[in-house]
Design an enzyme around this catalytic site. Structure first.
Site, PDB file in Angstrom:
ATOM      1  N   GLU A 322      -3.744  -1.335  13.127  1.00  0.00           N
ATOM      2  CA  GLU A 322      -2.460  -1.634  13.758  1.00  0.00           C
ATOM      3  C   GLU A 322      -1.194  -1.911  12.556  1.00  0.00           C
ATOM      4  O   GLU A 322      -0.266  -1.526  12.813  1.00  0.00           O
ATOM      5  CB  GLU A 322      -2.567  -2.747  14.535  1.00  0.00           C
ATOM      6  N   VAL A 323      -1.725  -2.169  11.359  1.00  0.00           N
ATOM      7  CA  VAL A 323      -0.537  -2.501  10.495  1.00  0.00           C
ATOM      8  C   VAL A 323      -0.368  -1.133   9.882  1.00  0.00           C
ATOM      9  O   VAL A 323       0.917  -0.673   9.626  1.00  0.00           O
ATOM     10  CB  VAL A 323      -1.069  -3.371   9.195  1.00  0.00           C
ATOM     11  N   LEU A 324      -1.358  -0.311   9.812  1.00  0.00           N
ATOM     12  CA  LEU A 324      -1.190   1.025   9.202  1.00  0.00           C
ATOM     13  C   LEU A 324      -0.261   1.819  10.427  1.00  0.00           C
ATOM     14  O   LEU A 324       0.565   2.656   9.900  1.00  0.00           O
ATOM     15  CB  LEU A 324      -2.633   1.749   8.939  1.00  0.00           C
ATOM     16  N   ASP A 346       9.911   0.080  -2.535  1.00  0.00           N
ATOM     17  CA  ASP A 346      10.032  -1.270  -3.284  1.00  0.00           C
ATOM     18  C   ASP A 346       8.987  -2.096  -3.587  1.00  0.00           C
ATOM     19  O   ASP A 346       7.896  -1.932  -2.560  1.00  0.00           O
ATOM     20  CB  ASP A 346      11.275  -2.153  -2.757  1.00  0.00           C
ATOM     21  N   GLU A 401       9.019   2.239  -7.045  1.00  0.00           N
ATOM     22  CA  GLU A 401       9.363   1.267  -7.964  1.00  0.00           C
ATOM     23  C   GLU A 401       8.198   0.487  -8.591  1.00  0.00           C
ATOM     24  O   GLU A 401       7.801  -0.428  -8.052  1.00  0.00           O
ATOM     25  CB  GLU A 401      10.217   0.125  -7.208  1.00  0.00           C
TER      26      GLU A 401
END
Length: 688
Positions: A322-324, A346, A401
């Site tokens: 679910e984070v993906l 970042d 970055e």
């Protein structure tokens, strides 16, 4: 990509190209294959269980709060540790409307239309209420909220509130311009909408579109990198403590006004990059992702692994399905809803290693990149993010970055790389600041300077810059201020008597930029205002400075005043960018450095058939100085830092023609004799 089928033994289909490019990677071929196999397995799982990557990464169309065509409102949330979930708001006098529990930690609520009208009005305030495992009822904002703002008065608190953004059709911005194609030579203007005004307040999207974008176009930049767009409650975090990932910051205006800004940029031919923060998130609970479901984890790793000790923020669990979904959909949201053209990611170094780079140096030994210290879960997420972005938006650009120098970071996923297009050349500004702070001009080491500017991985593109927002933050100063300091307050007028500090500063400011531009990478970046030598530093309103906006603005009047020397630096910056647009050295092969003479303080290199000659000597000018030239013919000066209109001394006749000699010199097949004034740089191009 048919090879990404889910076979854990799958190998990158173009791995041979990567190994030919960097033979040292042959020793780590097994680890490269393992990373690609993890990526391949994950992509296959998304295809099998989620209907494909396109559908999966468009989950913002289903999650969060949506007004359906029939006027009903549907809400879908992932809140795995909740015992119950409710919605309350102005629409129901803050009574609790209960969600229905679905499998896999999901919750759904449907509110029927009232007389064919949505039961929740545009801009109406809403809140989620989570019943935790302990039985406590806690207020939360939806992670998918698209518009959040602070209370109208401080007596109502400081936590941001979610408002339904559903304007009438006639009030929704309609894009007028197509996205520009990805520039061959990226010349990026890094900018922050809030400080884009000269007044001591927060700038607005509409002002930026009206007042700043024309400046950017006139200066010859073909891309902007917008910072601090993703909503962040703490303004002084510079946008790097994100609280609401899908909400464009309301302190600058509305979502429709941001769309207008981006469309205006596209109309000017300007490519728009978003500074995206997926490396960590704010610790805020009431108006952030932290403890969303009442647990320590949810979107983040639990325990110490989920906390960044230096940034005091939460760290995502990239192994969570679910984070993906959330992060990939976040990228698609900004590409689809706002029409951004790409991303600058970042904090990539923090993501790549379990140490997050804290207390860890990188010597360049490849074992540092392919050992147990590398966070494979984070790296595979970045592979998936870059793969997805390029798959659905072929003209997009992704920038990393990264200060560590991870090999293959900017190589295609199909080759076994991470998939970024560019990395930031972060050692370059550090070198310039080191020279200005610690070494007198006569002690500058030309060889070491050239090494820093050219030390990049073969065929992995780098964005060069002399200074970005990092170098201007409080505690540091802009390059112009390092060079000229307090003299800028009294001696920048064209009517002021000659001043050695100002003269040195103006000459070196131009040379530093031109050397970085021409030698340091395959793209160039400048932070807003620094092109004209913006004085002082950046400091956002906070308790420590009595909430002052004095240093959180851009003093445009300095460059607009024709009686001040700032315009000379500005005009040089424009001339440099427009010349690159014509000659294209940024997208040419890396420069050949034919001379780095320590005693003479001279650097000569050629790139794209253009010859660049720099004399950093404090006092010595050279007549008949021999420089190597690879392509024979007649040359003329096309850019001269010593021109009077650029604050120079007009020591070189711009009409002079230089004819090459059939005498090889410094590794080039031909040579020519030129006059090199002290503290000046000349650019020569063929005139025949």
């Amino acid at each position: 990509m048919s090879q990404a089928s889910g076979d854990c033994s799958s190998s990158p289909p173009q791995l041979n190209l990567l190994l030919e490019r960097d033979p040292y990677l042959k020793l780590h071929e097994g680890e490269i294959k393992r990373r690609y196999a993890e990526f391949s397995k994950l992509l296959a799982g998304i295809n099998e269980h989620e209907g494909g990557l396109d559908h999966f990464s468009r989950s913002y169309e289903r999650f969060g709060m949506h007004v359906d065509r029939d006027g009903s409102v549907t809400c879908l949330e992932w809140c795995p540790a909740a015992e119950a979930l409710y919605l309350k708001g102005e629409f129901n006098n803050w009574q609790l409307a209960e969600f229905q529990r679905l499998p896999f930690g999901k919750w759904q609520l449907t509110l029927p239309a009232k007389n064919a009208m949505p039961p929740i009005a545009h801009l109406s305030q809403v809140k989620l209420v989570v019943k935790t495992k302990s039985g406590e009822f806690v207020d939360r904002l939806s992670p998918w909220a698209t518009y959040v703002k602070p209370p109208p008065t401080k007596d109502l608190g400081i936590a941001y509130n979610q408002h339904l953004w559903n304007p009438p059709i006639k009030e929704r911005y309609q894009f007028q311009h197509a996205r520009p194609r990805r520039p061959a030579s990226l010349r990026i203007y890094e900018c922050h909408v809030g400080i884009g005004t000269a007044e001591p307040r927060v700038g607005q999207y509409t002002e930026f579109a009206r007042n700043v974008l024309p400046r950017v176009a006139k200066l010859g930049y073909n891309a902007i990198q917008l910072m601090a767009v993703m909503e962040h409650v703490y303004y002084a975090s510079f946008g790097y403590q994100v609280t609401s990932f899908f909400a464009a910051s309301s302190r600058y205006g509305t979502p429709e006004e941001l769309k207008q800004l981006i469309d205006t940029a596209h109309g000017l031919g300007i490519y728009v990059l978003l500074d995206v923060v997926h490396s960590h998130a704010s610790k805020n609970v009431l108006d952030g992702l932290n403890e969303f479901d009442g647990s320590d984890s949810c979107f983040f790793h639990g325990g110490s692994r989920g906390v960044h000790s230096l940034w005091d923020s939460r760290l995502f669990n990239y192994s969570s399905w679910e984070v993906l979904r959330f992060l990939l959909s976040n990228l698609r949201w900004y590409m689809e809803e706002y029409r951004f053209d790409g991303f600058r990611f970042d904090g990539v170094s923090s993501m790549l290693y379990h140490s997050h780079g804290i207390g860890q140096g990188f010597s360049g030994d490849y074992n540092e990149y392919f050992g147990l210290g590398t966070d494979t879960e984070s790296l595979v997420y970045l592979m998936l993010a870059c793969y997805m972005t390029h798959k659905f938006y072929p003209e997009s650009t992704t920038i990393a970055e990264d200060v560590s120098g991870m090999p293959a970071l900017c190589c295609p996923v199909e080759q076994g790389g991470t998939g970024f297009d560019y990395r930031l050349g972060m050692a370059i500004p550090d070198k310039w600041i080191e020279l200005l702070k610690e070494h007198p001009d006569e002690n500058w080491d030309m060889g070491n300077l050239v090494f820093t500017l050219t030390n990049r991985r073969w065929m992995e593109k780098t964005i060069a810059y002399a200074e970005s927002h990092d170098q201007a933050l409080v505690g540091d100063k802009t390059i112009a201020f390092w060079l000229m300091d307090k003299e800028m307050y009294t001696n920048m007028s064209v009517t002021s008597p000659p001043n050695l500090i100002i003269d040195r500063g103006i000459q070196l400011h131009k040379m530093i930029r031109l050397l970085t531009h021409s030698l340091g990478g395959e793209a160039y970046l400048n932070f807003m205002g620094n092109e004209f030598g913006h004085p002082e530093w950046l400091d956002f309103p906070r308790i420590g400075n009595n909430d002052s906006y004095h240093y959180a603005r851009r003093q445009w009047h300095l460059v607009d005043d024709t009686m001040l020397r700032y315009r000379m630096l500005n005009d040089f910056d424009a001339a440099m960018n427009h010349l690159e647009a014509r000659l294209g050295w940024l997208h040419a092969d890396p420069a050949y450095v034919s001379c780095k003479h320590q005693d003479d303080k001279v650097v000569v290199h050629d790139r794209a058939g253009v010859v660049f000659a720099f004399n950093f000597h404090t006092s010595k000018s050279f007549t008949g100085y021999k420089v190597g030239v690879d392509v024979p013919g007649c040359y003329q000066i096309v850019l001269d830092t010593d021109r009077a209109e650029f604050g120079g001394h007009n020591r070189v006749d711009p009409s002079t023609k230089f004819f090459t000699l059939d005498e090889g010199y410094c590794g080039r097949r031909h040579s020519m004799l030129v006059y090199l004034p002290s503290r000046a740089a000349l650019v020569f191009a063929r005139c025949d």
